[in-house]
Design an enzyme around this catalytic site. Structure first.
Site, PDB file in Angstrom:
ATOM      1  N   ASP A 216      -9.740   1.822   2.036  1.00  0.00           N
ATOM      2  CA  ASP A 216      -9.574   3.414   2.224  1.00  0.00           C
ATOM      3  C   ASP A 216     -10.632   4.494   1.519  1.00  0.00           C
ATOM      4  O   ASP A 216     -10.891   5.783   2.473  1.00  0.00           O
ATOM      5  CB  ASP A 216      -8.823   3.985   3.563  1.00  0.00           C
ATOM      6  CG  ASP A 216      -7.660   4.199   2.444  1.00  0.00           C
ATOM      7  OD1 ASP A 216      -6.973   3.553   1.410  1.00  0.00           O
ATOM      8  OD2 ASP A 216      -6.632   4.696   2.792  1.00  0.00           O
TER       9      ASP A 216
ATOM     10  N   ASP B 158      -5.896  -3.405   0.152  1.00  0.00           N
ATOM     11  CA  ASP B 158      -5.259  -1.502   0.106  1.00  0.00           C
ATOM     12  C   ASP B 158      -4.117  -1.981   1.742  1.00  0.00           C
ATOM     13  O   ASP B 158      -5.179  -2.092   2.462  1.00  0.00           O
ATOM     14  CB  ASP B 158      -6.023  -0.734   0.301  1.00  0.00           C
ATOM     15  CG  ASP B 158      -5.767   0.943   0.107  1.00  0.00           C
ATOM     16  OD1 ASP B 158      -4.297   1.169  -0.554  1.00  0.00           O
ATOM     17  OD2 ASP B 158      -5.365   1.318   1.412  1.00  0.00           O
TER      18      ASP B 158
ATOM     19  N   ASP C 226      -1.454   1.903   2.277  1.00  0.00           N
ATOM     20  CA  ASP C 226      -1.626   2.395   3.259  1.00  0.00           C
ATOM     21  C   ASP C 226      -3.219   3.188   3.462  1.00  0.00           C
ATOM     22  O   ASP C 226      -4.088   3.365   2.292  1.00  0.00           O
ATOM     23  CB  ASP C 226      -1.069   3.679   2.297  1.00  0.00           C
ATOM     24  CG  ASP C 226       0.700   3.525   2.441  1.00  0.00           C
ATOM     25  OD1 ASP C 226       0.740   3.179   2.711  1.00  0.00           O
ATOM     26  OD2 ASP C 226       1.232   4.130   1.371  1.00  0.00           O
TER      27      ASP C 226
HETATM   28  O1  LIG Z   1       1.119   5.707  -2.045  1.00  0.00           O
HETATM   29  C1  LIG Z   1       0.041   5.893  -2.045  1.00  0.00           C
HETATM   30  O2  LIG Z   1      -0.394   6.913  -2.534  1.00  0.00           O
HETATM   31  C2  LIG Z   1      -0.990   5.099  -1.013  1.00  0.00           C
HETATM   32  O3  LIG Z   1      -1.127   3.463  -1.123  1.00  0.00           O
HETATM   33  P1  LIG Z   1      -2.495   2.660  -1.268  1.00  0.00           P
HETATM   34  O4  LIG Z   1      -3.154   2.195  -2.546  1.00  0.00           O
HETATM   35  O5  LIG Z   1      -1.984   2.121  -0.468  1.00  0.00           O
HETATM   36  O6  LIG Z   1      -3.370   3.599   0.068  1.00  0.00           O
HETATM   37 MG   LIG Z   2      -5.153   3.310   0.516  1.00  0.00          MG
END
Ligand SMILES: O=C(O)COP(=O)(O)O
Ligand SMILES: [Mg+2]
Length: 222
Positions: free
Chosen positions: A175, A12, A14
């Site tokens: 996360d 992942d 973010d």
């Molecule tokens: O854009 C988002 O809501 C978060 O993205 P992610 O899947 O990388 O945590």
């Molecule tokens: Mg994430």
């Protein structure tokens, strides 16, 4: 219990690789203040991230995780956010400590890496490039690559298909509960980092296979 060394690791973005909330907060507050609305705190934005930008914008407009924003307001708000974030996706975002160390260790073990994020491609690729992460990945699956975002298993199954493996040869590192649900639905083991964004809740409550505090702990798991 030790995990088997996988052939592919899906990671992942973010909250796992990158702390992107400072730039997401600037874009959120540009959108809110342009609409004459009160600004949000970084803590608010941290709990709203994870289901893609349209959901983040709706959460900022309503101050609520589930509530739908009025369509006309959302139609005004979304382009304000997107235009700003397109211009400034990576002013303050930072790679978390030990991430490069963990990625290098996985690469040394000949494990293929894919980034699987709910962020759309137009924002993901410049962010990965600017932070020196892009070349680690054999594949990047974004929020708009498949018809569904995580927690739907589609982005992970797309990756499984791409590498021509079976789900048990892969694992996910994430996360949030969206990563846990997507991984479980796709039949992958899931390791979670404790420091990310899980809507303000401890990620252990989502019952991933293991929780780590930094990527430096990865090698001890196998
Ligand atoms: O854009 C988002 O809501 C978060 O993205 P992610 O899947 O990388 O945590
Ligand atoms: Mg994430």
């Amino acid at each position: 219990m030790k995990l088997d060394l996988p052939e592919v690791v899906f990671i992942d973005l973010d909250g796992t690789l990158v702390d992107s909330v400072p730039d997401l907060t600037c874009a959120t507050n540009h959108m809110l203040s342009s609409l004459g609305l009160a600004e949000a705190s970084e803590t608010d934005v941290r709990s709203w991230v994870g289901n893609g930008i349209p959901r983040l914008v709706e959460r900022a407009l309503t101050g609520d995780m589930q509530q739908k924003a009025e369509t006309a307001l959302l139609q005004k708000a979304l382009p304000l956010f997107l235009d700003y974030y397109q211009q400034f996706p990576c002013e303050e975002s930072q790679v978390y400590p030990d991430v490069f160390e963990g990625l290098n260790w996985l690469k040394d073990k000949q494990i293929k890496l894919a980034c699987v994020t709910n962020k759309d491609e137009t924002f993901t690729l410049p962010l990965l490039e600017k932070l020196g992460l892009k070349d680690y990945f054999d594949l990047v699956v974004c929020g708009d690559t498949t018809p569904h975002k995580k927690p739907h298993p589609a982005p992970l199954l797309y990756g499984v298909d791409y590498f021509r493996i079976t789900p048990e040869k892969a694992l996910m590192i994430g996360d949030s509960i969206n990563d846990v649900k997507a991984a479980k639905a796709a039949g992958l083991a899931i390791i979670c980092v404790s420091y990310g964004y899980n809507h303000g809740q401890p990620i252990s409550a989502a019952a991933p296979n293991t929780v780590i505090d930094t990527f430096a702990e990865l090698e001890s798991l196998f």
